[in-house]
Design an enzyme around this catalytic site. Structure first.
Site, mmCIF file in Angstrom:
data_model
loop_
_atom_site.group_PDB
_atom_site.id
_atom_site.type_symbol
_atom_site.label_atom_id
_atom_site.label_comp_id
_atom_site.label_asym_id
_atom_site.label_seq_id
_atom_site.Cartn_x
_atom_site.Cartn_y
_atom_site.Cartn_z
ATOM 1 N N SER A 22 61.293 -107.098 -62.313
ATOM 2 C CA SER A 22 60.075 -107.352 -62.287
ATOM 3 C C SER A 22 59.302 -106.184 -61.482
ATOM 4 C CB SER A 22 59.504 -108.555 -61.785
ATOM 5 O OG SER A 22 59.796 -108.574 -60.469
ATOM 6 N N LYS A 25 56.333 -108.681 -54.981
ATOM 7 C CA LYS A 25 55.119 -108.539 -55.894
ATOM 8 C C LYS A 25 54.087 -107.656 -55.239
ATOM 9 C CE LYS A 25 56.752 -111.380 -59.135
ATOM 10 N NZ LYS A 25 57.367 -110.868 -59.943
#
Length: 171
Positions: free
Chosen positions: A47, A89
């Site tokens: 990701s 993230k």
């Protein structure tokens, strides 16, 4: 050469107590450092491509957000909502900011976000957010993965509460 401390002069039973105290102090220090200062993490998944690869190891500064507020651009480890898992993230918006995704671009407070860390031509889809305007609530941060096509992030689960930020990556 004269020694400051000669363990041979300490009775045997006291040596055991001293050793036990040193061992206890060492273990306690380790746990305090890992819990409050710095720890090690590993990327699992894709990701955050191309910034971080699957299997990359990194240090997490757990102290930084006690000293300063998290900022857009910080790459952080989060305790993911609706699971007991951690993920990595990038913060793109702070409390009170307005986020919108339209035309494949991310807008924060009405200005297109400049994202030099993404490969050219990457389009950001809105997922559950769609093209709706999203105001980041107080004490929360809007986070996105760099590999937008596969990342489960704030577009899916909303902004991350500050207490779910584990720390900032040292990369």
């Amino acid at each position: 050469m004269r020694r400051l401390f000669d363990y041979r002069s300490v009775p045997r039973e006291k040596r055991t107590h001293i050793l036990a105290a040193m061992l206890f102090g060492s273990v306690l220090s380790y746990f305090l450092i890992v819990r409050f200062l710095v720890t090690v993490g590993e990327v699992e998944g894709i990701s955050m491509l191309p910034t971080l690869q699957d299997g990359d190891r990194f240090l997490i500064n757990r102290m930084i957000f006690r000293i300063r507020e998290p900022q857009p651009g910080d790459i952080v480890e989060i305790w993911t909502p609706h699971s007991d898992d951690y993920s990595v993230k990038r913060i793109i918006a702070s409390p009170g900011d307005v986020v919108q995704i339209k035309g494949g671009n991310v807008y924060v407070n009405g200005k297109m976000l400049v994202e030099p860390y993404l490969p050219k031509g990457v389009m950001t889809e809105g997922h559950a957010l769609g093209a709706n305007v999203y105001r980041v609530e107080d004490d929360a941060f809007f986070v996105l993965g760099d590999n937008r096509s596969v990342s489960a992030d704030s577009r899916t689960f909303g902004a991350i509460k500050r207490d779910r930020l584990v720390g900032r990556l040292c990369i």
